[in-house]
Design a protein around this motif. Sequence first.
Motif, mmCIF file in Angstrom:
data_model
loop_
_atom_site.group_PDB
_atom_site.id
_atom_site.type_symbol
_atom_site.label_atom_id
_atom_site.label_comp_id
_atom_site.label_asym_id
_atom_site.label_seq_id
_atom_site.Cartn_x
_atom_site.Cartn_y
_atom_site.Cartn_z
ATOM 1 N N ASN A 138 14.835 -10.630 10.526
ATOM 2 C CA ASN A 138 15.937 -10.283 9.632
ATOM 3 C C ASN A 138 15.961 -11.091 8.340
ATOM 4 O O ASN A 138 16.560 -10.643 7.364
ATOM 5 N N THR A 139 15.333 -12.258 8.333
ATOM 6 C CA THR A 139 15.335 -13.088 7.130
ATOM 7 C C THR A 139 13.939 -13.209 6.537
ATOM 8 O O THR A 139 13.700 -12.771 5.409
ATOM 9 N N ALA A 140 13.008 -13.786 7.296
ATOM 10 C CA ALA A 140 11.662 -14.014 6.755
ATOM 11 C C ALA A 140 10.962 -12.699 6.399
ATOM 12 O O ALA A 140 10.358 -12.577 5.328
ATOM 13 N N SER A 141 11.043 -11.711 7.267
ATOM 14 C CA SER A 141 10.377 -10.434 6.980
ATOM 15 C C SER A 141 11.084 -9.676 5.857
ATOM 16 O O SER A 141 10.435 -8.959 5.089
ATOM 17 N N ALA A 142 12.387 -9.844 5.740
ATOM 18 C CA ALA A 142 13.108 -9.224 4.625
ATOM 19 C C ALA A 142 12.661 -9.847 3.301
ATOM 20 O O ALA A 142 12.500 -9.143 2.298
ATOM 21 N N LEU A 143 12.430 -11.142 3.298
ATOM 22 C CA LEU A 143 11.899 -11.790 2.095
ATOM 23 C C LEU A 143 10.504 -11.262 1.778
ATOM 24 O O LEU A 143 10.150 -11.079 0.606
ATOM 25 N N ASN A 144 9.728 -11.007 2.808
ATOM 26 C CA ASN A 144 8.397 -10.425 2.636
ATOM 27 C C ASN A 144 8.501 -9.053 1.968
ATOM 28 O O ASN A 144 7.720 -8.719 1.071
ATOM 29 N N LEU A 145 9.463 -8.255 2.391
ATOM 30 C CA LEU A 145 9.710 -6.950 1.771
ATOM 31 C C LEU A 145 10.030 -7.119 0.291
ATOM 32 O O LEU A 145 9.502 -6.402 -0.562
ATOM 33 N N LEU A 146 10.887 -8.076 -0.034
ATOM 34 C CA LEU A 146 11.247 -8.323 -1.430
ATOM 35 C C LEU A 146 10.033 -8.744 -2.254
ATOM 36 O O LEU A 146 9.875 -8.315 -3.406
ATOM 37 N N GLU A 147 9.180 -9.573 -1.679
ATOM 38 C CA GLU A 147 7.957 -9.991 -2.378
ATOM 39 C C GLU A 147 7.032 -8.797 -2.625
ATOM 40 O O GLU A 147 6.428 -8.683 -3.694
ATOM 41 N N ALA A 148 6.908 -7.918 -1.640
ATOM 42 C CA ALA A 148 6.086 -6.715 -1.806
ATOM 43 C C ALA A 148 6.664 -5.836 -2.908
ATOM 44 O O ALA A 148 5.924 -5.295 -3.735
ATOM 45 N N MET A 149 7.980 -5.701 -2.941
ATOM 46 C CA MET A 149 8.625 -4.913 -3.986
ATOM 47 C C MET A 149 8.346 -5.514 -5.357
ATOM 48 O O MET A 149 8.006 -4.793 -6.300
ATOM 49 N N ARG A 150 8.471 -6.823 -5.456
ATOM 50 C CA ARG A 150 8.215 -7.469 -6.751
ATOM 51 C C ARG A 150 6.766 -7.265 -7.184
ATOM 52 O O ARG A 150 6.507 -6.940 -8.338
ATOM 53 N N ALA A 151 5.836 -7.420 -6.248
ATOM 54 C CA ALA A 151 4.419 -7.259 -6.567
ATOM 55 C C ALA A 151 4.093 -5.846 -7.047
ATOM 56 O O ALA A 151 3.209 -5.651 -7.879
ATOM 57 N N SER A 210 0.820 -1.202 0.000
ATOM 58 C CA SER A 210 0.000 0.000 0.000
ATOM 59 C C SER A 210 0.861 1.261 0.000
ATOM 60 O O SER A 210 0.613 2.205 -0.758
ATOM 61 N N VAL A 211 1.886 1.275 0.831
ATOM 62 C CA VAL A 211 2.792 2.430 0.904
ATOM 63 C C VAL A 211 3.536 2.601 -0.417
ATOM 64 O O VAL A 211 3.657 3.717 -0.929
ATOM 65 N N MET A 212 4.017 1.504 -0.973
ATOM 66 C CA MET A 212 4.746 1.582 -2.244
ATOM 67 C C MET A 212 3.856 2.133 -3.350
ATOM 68 O O MET A 212 4.283 2.977 -4.147
ATOM 69 N N ARG A 213 2.627 1.663 -3.392
ATOM 70 C CA ARG A 213 1.685 2.096 -4.421
ATOM 71 C C ARG A 213 1.274 3.547 -4.215
ATOM 72 O O ARG A 213 1.302 4.359 -5.141
ATOM 73 N N GLU A 214 0.901 3.889 -2.982
ATOM 74 C CA GLU A 214 0.409 5.239 -2.677
ATOM 75 C C GLU A 214 1.456 6.314 -2.940
ATOM 76 O O GLU A 214 1.135 7.420 -3.373
ATOM 77 N N HIS A 215 2.721 5.997 -2.685
ATOM 78 C CA HIS A 215 3.775 7.006 -2.794
ATOM 79 C C HIS A 215 4.636 6.857 -4.049
ATOM 80 O O HIS A 215 5.614 7.593 -4.207
ATOM 81 N N GLY A 216 4.284 5.924 -4.920
ATOM 82 C CA GLY A 216 5.048 5.750 -6.155
ATOM 83 C C GLY A 216 6.518 5.498 -5.897
ATOM 84 O O GLY A 216 7.391 6.148 -6.474
#
Length: 140
Positions: free
Chosen positions: A121-134, A88-94
């Motif tokens: 540090n690992t699982a949540s970082a992967l979550n961040l990467l998935e959000a970025m990809r999406a 949501s943050v990524m989308r809202e703020h471009g």
Amino acid sequence: MIADGAVICNACAGAYNWSNGLRVGQETLMNVLLTGGAGYIGSHVLRALQAAGHTCIVFDNLSNGHAAAVGTATFVRGDIDDRAALQSVMREHGIDTVIHFAAFIEAGESMTAPVKYFENNTASALNLLEAMRAEGVGRL
């Protein structure tokens, strides 16, 4: 790398001068998401990015950071294990790029609570990467 008093970032798809926001042949100002941007290191990087003219959004759960350290930047309180909030943050703020500081760093505690450190540090970082990809954010 520091050259002539300017920090040069070679990770930004070419030589990039953080002090004036210019890439050779074009002006490049970015919308930057700083995870953990309310912490000590993140807040200093935030100030440097703002001084260079970038628009910064700080995403932090304040587990080790301080809201006051964010200053005038947009602040979103959230955790990097919340993919919907990140997207949501990524989308809202471009968002153009993410600088990731949201990690636990205490070596002693990591030995007594290894699961806590792995999850963040690992699982949540992967979550961040998935959000970025999406959201099509290709710079980290």
